[in-house]
Design a protein around this motif. Structure first.
Motif, PDB file in Angstrom:
ATOM      1  N   UNK A  93       0.944  -1.341   0.205  1.00  0.00           N
ATOM      2  CA  UNK A  93      -0.137   0.091  -0.121  1.00  0.00           C
ATOM      3  C   UNK A  93       0.769   1.146   0.133  1.00  0.00           C
ATOM      4  N   UNK A  94       1.752   1.291   0.976  1.00  0.00           N
ATOM      5  CA  UNK A  94       3.596   2.078   0.767  1.00  0.00           C
ATOM      6  C   UNK A  94       3.925   2.106  -0.831  1.00  0.00           C
ATOM      7  N   UNK A  95       3.834   1.685  -1.382  1.00  0.00           N
ATOM      8  CA  UNK A  95       4.823   1.545  -2.572  1.00  0.00           C
ATOM      9  C   UNK A  95       3.693   2.305  -3.483  1.00  0.00           C
ATOM     10  N   UNK A  96       2.573   1.831  -3.280  1.00  0.00           N
ATOM     11  CA  UNK A  96       1.519   2.345  -4.272  1.00  0.00           C
ATOM     12  C   UNK A  96       0.995   3.992  -4.432  1.00  0.00           C
ATOM     13  N   UNK A  97       1.039   4.138  -2.942  1.00  0.00           N
ATOM     14  CA  UNK A  97       0.248   5.406  -2.391  1.00  0.00           C
ATOM     15  C   UNK A  97       1.946   6.467  -3.021  1.00  0.00           C
ATOM     16  N   UNK A  98       2.929   6.037  -3.023  1.00  0.00           N
ATOM     17  CA  UNK A  98       4.493   6.650  -3.109  1.00  0.00           C
ATOM     18  C   UNK A  98       4.286   6.944  -4.615  1.00  0.00           C
ATOM     19  N   UNK A  99       3.542   5.621  -5.489  1.00  0.00           N
ATOM     20  CA  UNK A  99       3.716   6.095  -7.298  1.00  0.00           C
ATOM     21  C   UNK A  99       2.580   7.070  -7.367  1.00  0.00           C
ATOM     22  N   UNK A 100       1.561   6.788  -6.248  1.00  0.00           N
ATOM     23  CA  UNK A 100       0.123   7.779  -6.714  1.00  0.00           C
ATOM     24  C   UNK A 100       0.548   9.258  -6.432  1.00  0.00           C
ATOM     25  N   UNK A 101       1.227   9.446  -6.061  1.00  0.00           N
ATOM     26  CA  UNK A 101       2.042  10.755  -4.953  1.00  0.00           C
ATOM     27  C   UNK A 101       2.627  11.681  -6.451  1.00  0.00           C
ATOM     28  N   UNK A 102       3.839  10.334  -6.637  1.00  0.00           N
ATOM     29  CA  UNK A 102       4.833  10.671  -7.834  1.00  0.00           C
ATOM     30  C   UNK A 102       4.081  11.203  -8.823  1.00  0.00           C
ATOM     31  N   UNK A 103       3.368  10.517  -9.623  1.00  0.00           N
ATOM     32  CA  UNK A 103       1.750  10.954 -10.601  1.00  0.00           C
ATOM     33  C   UNK A 103       1.570  11.867 -10.240  1.00  0.00           C
ATOM     34  N   UNK A 104       1.101  11.657  -8.906  1.00  0.00           N
ATOM     35  CA  UNK A 104      -0.316  13.109  -9.001  1.00  0.00           C
ATOM     36  C   UNK A 104       1.016  14.222  -9.334  1.00  0.00           C
TER      37      UNK A 104
END
Ligand SMILES: Nc1ncnc2c1ncn2[C@@H]1O[C@H](COP(=O)(O)OP(=O)(O)OP(=O)(O)O)[C@@H](O)[C@H]1O
Ligand SMILES: [Mg+2]
Length: 445
Positions: A93-104
């Motif tokens: 979940x943290x990895x996914x959240x990080x990816x989303x944050x980066x893309x955002x």
């Protein structure tokens, strides 16, 4: 399998022993009853632990129940597996959240579209550039929100190799380059990249080529015209020839002046390194005043005010070219009888300032921000007549930028102008030896 049954052996042993003891002492009925009672207690305990397991599994967030005997092992093992899978899940979940944050927070706009071109997700830059909203527009058809005919057509083309340039819907000063990337059979990604700066540089390049060609065309046409005339002359008149040669030389001087300025600009832009030598600015100002006097040919009053003998760290050649342009401008744009002052001083801020003050024609405020653009001239005809190409102040700006300095312009139409080259305090070499002459020193031509 075996260890489990192995551990059950004591229970079987107890049951058999109890049965045999009661059989010997109280008979078969009592022995069976006592054994069954023990078995019933055993089953009730298991049912109770099962109920606890059921309650815990329905709410696995809570603490594991305490188990007796083999149930202790069961709860311990289950709890261990649960914790390790929860840990793995947390990492994912943290990895996914990080990816989303980066893309955002990507500088480019990103919109994910489903197979019917409805918005599935978008980032902050897409909100900014495309005027979309994450809270309002998810699930909406994108072509209803971006109602641009070219965009709708391009989206329908489904040609992922071709990008589309268009103005940002709510930021008309921004040009976007849009691109489509297929993510899967059902999803496409729309990317919006800001190419405003690229377009500006492109326009500047086109303008620059057009300006250079325009500047070269006039003198070349004049020279070609004279050559044609000579060709047609049967018996050239020496007087006329002399006049024509003078005019041709003037035009070739213009071409040379233009090419020199272009080369200086190209060199300034291309060279990363700059000389950092000690520049004797007071000495340079004196030399420039001499040149101004010879250019003026006695038509102007030329004064020098050197308030300090401080020197500067920089490129002597570049500063001379920049300061020289400010001085020659003052002479060329100040009518005869005017006064021109060359000033070198230490400002209160600690910066060094070289100023050229004139009582010339002055410049309207609307032109001032554009003066350092290449080929920009307030009065094209007039400047050209005096041999100007409009590259001088562009060179000044570049030279000052390379020295972390700035050009300041104060001017009023009909009153005159002050051009000040301001250079940062850390480039100043303060005067250490007291000057023999009193400062400020003023000399008038
Ligand atoms: N001291 C001044 N007084 C009035 N106008 C000025 C002065 N200095 C510059 N200008 C205006 O700014 C314009 C741009 O100056 P710049 O030095 O860049 O070009 P130029 O003098 O025309 O040509 P070049 O310096 O390449 O020979 C000039 O054409 C002129 O219109
Ligand atoms: Mg000039």
């Amino acid at each position: 399998m075996w260890p489990y049954w192995w551990r059950r052996l004591p229970l079987v042993g107890v049951l058999v022993s109890v049965f045999l003891i009661f059989l010997a002492s109280h008979g078969l009925v009592v022995a069976l009853s006592v054994t069954l009672l023990i078995l019933a207690t055993y089953v009730v305990r298991h049912l109770w632990q099962l109920a606890q397991l059921d309650r815990w599994l329905r709410n696995p967030g809570g603490p594991a129940p305490s188990g007796v005997g083999e149930w202790g092992d069961v709860f311990y093992l289950l709890n261990k597996h649960l914790r390790s899978s929860r840990h793995g899940q947390d990492i994912a979940t943290a990895g996914l959240e990080q990816m989303l944050q980066a893309t955002r927070s990507l500088p480019d706009g990103v919109v994910i579209l489903d197979k019917r071109d409805r918005i599935a997700w978008l980032n902050d830059a897409a909100e900014r550039y495309l005027g979309l909203s994450r809270t309002r527009d998810i699930g909406q058809f994108i072509y209803y929100l971006l109602r641009n005919a070219r965009f709708v057509e391009w989206l329908a083309m489904d040609d992922h190799g071709q990008s589309l340039r268009m103005r940002a819907p709510i930021l008309p000063e921004v040009t976007l380059s849009l691109q489509l990337v297929r993510m899967s059979l059902d999803q496409r990604m729309l990317l919006a990249h800001d190419v405003t700066e690229l377009e500006r540089v492109d326009a500047m390049r086109r303008d620059f080529i057009a300006n250079v060609s325009h500047e070269l065309r006039t003198p070349v046409t004049v020279i070609a015209g004279f050559l044609e005339t000579f060709d047609e002359m049967e018996r050239p008149d020496p007087g006329a020839l002399k006049k024509h040669f003078r005019l041709m030389r003037e035009q070739s001087d213009r071409i040379r002046h233009l090419l020199d300025d272009l080369l200086v600009l190209a060199k300034l832009e291309g060279e990363q390194d700059m000389k950092n030598e000690t520049v004797d600015v007071p000495g340079m100002v004196e030399v420039l005043a001499g040149e101004a006097r010879s250019l003026s040919q006695g038509q102007h009053e030329i004064a020098v005010e050197i308030a300090t003998r401080m020197k500067l760290i920089g490129s002597s050649q570049e500063l001379r070219s920049a300061f020289g342009n400010l001085v020659s401008n003052a002479v060329r744009y100040t009518p005869a009888g005017g006064r021109i002052t060359l000033r070198w001083r230490l400002a209160e801020s600690g910066n060094a300032e070289f100023s050229v003050v004139d009582t010339g024609e002055g410049i309207d405020a609307k032109h001032i921000p554009r003066l350092t653009e290449r080929f920009y001239r307030v009065d094209r005809g007039r400047s050209r007549a005096s041999g100007g190409t409009g590259l001088g102040l562009a060179i000044v700006k570049h030279v000052l930028q390379r020295h972390q300095g700035k050009l300041k312009v104060d001017s009023a139409v009909g009153k005159g102008s002050t051009f000040t080259a301001s250079l940062p305090a850390d480039r100043v070499i303060p005067e250490t030896v007291p000057d023999a002459e009193p400062a400020p020193r003023s000399a008038v031509a």
